[in-house]
Write an enzyme that holds these catalytic residues in place. Structure first.
Site, PDB file in Angstrom:
ATOM      1  N   HIS A   1     -45.248   3.989  12.927  1.00 45.04           N
ATOM      2  CA  HIS A   1     -45.119   4.700  11.647  1.00 45.04           C
ATOM      3  C   HIS A   1     -46.025   5.931  11.644  1.00 45.04           C
ATOM      4  O   HIS A   1     -45.610   7.014  11.214  1.00 45.04           O
ATOM      5  CB  HIS A   1     -45.547   3.791  10.485  1.00 45.04           C
TER       6      HIS A   1
ATOM      7  N   HIS B   1     -46.614  -1.558  16.092  1.00 43.80           N
ATOM      8  CA  HIS B   1     -45.625  -1.252  15.050  1.00 43.80           C
ATOM      9  C   HIS B   1     -46.161  -0.198  14.084  1.00 43.80           C
ATOM     10  O   HIS B   1     -45.531   0.826  13.824  1.00 43.80           O
ATOM     11  CB  HIS B   1     -45.276  -2.544  14.289  1.00 43.80           C
ATOM     12  N   GLU B   2     -47.361  -0.454  13.548  1.00 41.28           N
ATOM     13  CA  GLU B   2     -47.908   0.459  12.524  1.00 41.28           C
ATOM     14  C   GLU B   2     -48.162   1.855  13.094  1.00 41.28           C
ATOM     15  O   GLU B   2     -47.911   2.865  12.433  1.00 41.28           O
ATOM     16  CB  GLU B   2     -49.211  -0.118  11.946  1.00 41.28           C
TER      17      GLU B   2
ATOM     18  N   HIS C   1     -38.519   2.181   9.714  1.00 43.94           N
ATOM     19  CA  HIS C   1     -38.087   0.845  10.170  1.00 43.94           C
ATOM     20  C   HIS C   1     -36.712   0.887  10.829  1.00 43.94           C
ATOM     21  O   HIS C   1     -35.847   1.652  10.468  1.00 43.94           O
ATOM     22  CB  HIS C   1     -38.107  -0.138   9.001  1.00 43.94           C
TER      23      HIS C   1
END
Lengths: 367, 83
Positions: A123, A119-120, A129
């Site tokens: 980014h 997930h990170e 998101h």
């Protein structure tokens, strides 16, 4: 999916990363593996490549820290904020920080480092998101196995970098079910301490009598050790237990907690070994019996004696006139049995032994 | 019904402060007093709605149970909107 303002992205497809320090929760090699797997998730579907540096400044600097850890964006102790990362750019751009006050794991026991890292790093590559609950870029943590990117994630990252020119087609995980899809069918349904839980694929909806809008939740985010696919479920309010069936196994929940000693095999209830799956289950409080539906038949289990009643299985169609011959899910409310089969819901009066109303399955979901 | 002029029960206050901190971190709620449960500022109500829209909750602008439950879930520290 969403990108950061101005669609920030790396201007080269060859990105460097460096793991600056390690969490004591895992072997160093486990951290290396989790980070590499997390990067591979994104390189599988784009032309991006990731080169590991062992010293100096890399595009993506990965570190573990707690509370104020040098970027004036402090973590908050256990739970709450798990990690954060910065969008592509010079200096702190792309850097990825994990909260050392969390416990990091490589399974579902605590926060899974691979899932949070994937997930990170999304980014760090330019993804913001997603509002899609099944997407990896959804802000709330949820444990799941299998390929972590949903269609939504893949579309988002490829909008920035394009597809992987020589990738074997990856199979993204399916999106969340739409509660108002007229063709919606249920996997299972049960009461739980006054709420109703409706299971579908990897999700369940939580219906509270006073809250009109059902809440959609990933099964794994509430019960990481329960399979992603529930076949049947029922509540025995006298024992304050919910039994969840998946395949030939069953789990017991006391509220939202798993009961020790489970899973057990469904044949412990007295079902023959030929039964490999229960389609639906419902406890009739007035009689103390639990009805278990398998294909076109059903069984009656006596909760007090813990034995299967004699004379079963019996035919669903014969004993529940007007009903379909198979059942996907069932719940019992104030003398009425609610049977769900495909996209139809039957309200069956247990006393007068007949179908009183026929509704659309998802009318229970405020659709 | 509890008079809004009376002292706010501590759990309400905790929830309120949690919500303010959450909205400030993830939805760019401006710094400064944002009223209190029962008399929220316009900013506060607007940010609650923005968060409820993002998470596909019923958009009420109120700090209801579903909304608070979600605010207490473990999550990523990157804001959900804007820079």
């Amino acid at each position: 999916y969403n990108h950061f303002p101005r669609d920030l992205k790396w201007q080269t497809n060859d990105v460097t990363f460096r793991i600056v320090n390690y969490t004591p929760d895992l072997e160093k090699s486990d951290v290396d593996r989790a980070i590499r797997r997390a990067l591979n998730v994104w390189s599988d579907v784009t032309p991006l490549t990731f080169k590991k540096l062992h010293k100096g400044i890399a595009d993506i600097m990965i570190s573990f820290g707690s509370r104020e850890h040098g970027d004036h964006n402090p973590f908050d102790g256990p739970d709450g904020l798990l990690a954060h990362a910065y969008p592509p750019g010079e200096g702190i751009g792309g850097d990825t920080h994990f909260d050392e006050d969390e416990h990091w794991s490589k399974d579902s026991s605590t926060y899974n480092l691979f899932i949070v890292a994937a997930h990170e790093l999304g980014h760090a590559l330019g993804m913001s998101h997603s509002t899609e609950p099944s997407a990896l870029m959804y802000p709330v943590y949820s444990y799941s196995t299998g390929y972590p990117l949903s269609e939504d994630d893949v579309e988002g990252i490829q909008a920035l970098y394009g597809p992987n020119p020589n990738s074997r087609k990856v199979k993204p995980k399916p999106d969340a079910p739409d509660k108002c899809d007229p063709m919606l069918t249920f996997d299972a349904a049960t009461e739980l301490r006054g709420e109703t839980l409706v299971f579908k694929d990897r999700f369940y909806w939580r219906l509270h009598p006073q809250i009109p809008e059902p809440e959609q939740v990933l099964i794994k985010s509430t019960w990481p050790s329960i399979p992603n696919k529930v076949d049947a479920a029922y509540e025995n309010p006298e024992k304050d237990l919910v039994i969840i069936f998946s395949g030939i196994k069953m789990w017991a929940l006391n509220g939202y907690n798993l009961v020790d000693g489970y899973p057990k095999y469904i044949h412990r209830l007295g079902l023959p070994k030929s039964i490999r799956k229960i389609d639906a289950a419902v406890h009739i409080g007035d009689t103390g019996k639990t009805l278990l539906f398998t294909d076109e038949e059903y069984w009656s289990y006596d909760e007090a004696t813990g034995t299967m009643d004699r004379g079963y299985p019996r035919s669903i169609e014969k004993d529940f006139p007007g009903m379909n011959d198979e059942v996907d899910a069932a719940v019992y409310h104030y003398g009425f049995l609610y049977f769900f089969h495909e996209h139809v819901q039957y309200e069956y009066s247990y006393n007068s032994r007949k179908v009183m109303r026929i509704l659309r399955t998802n009318s229970i979901l405020n659709c | 019904p509890r008079s809004s002029a009376g002292p706010v029960p501590s759990e309400d206050l905790d929830d309120w402060l949690l919500a303010e901190k959450y909205l400030r971190h993830f939805y760019d709620l401006p710094v400064g007093l944002q009223g209190r449960r029962g008399e929220p500022s316009g900013h506060f109500t607007a940010k609650i709605k923005e968060m409820q829209r993002f998470f596909k909750l019923k958009v009420t602008g109120n700090l209801d149970e579903n909304t608070l439950d979600l605010m207490k879930e473990p999550r990523c520290g990157v804001p959900d909107v804007g820079e």
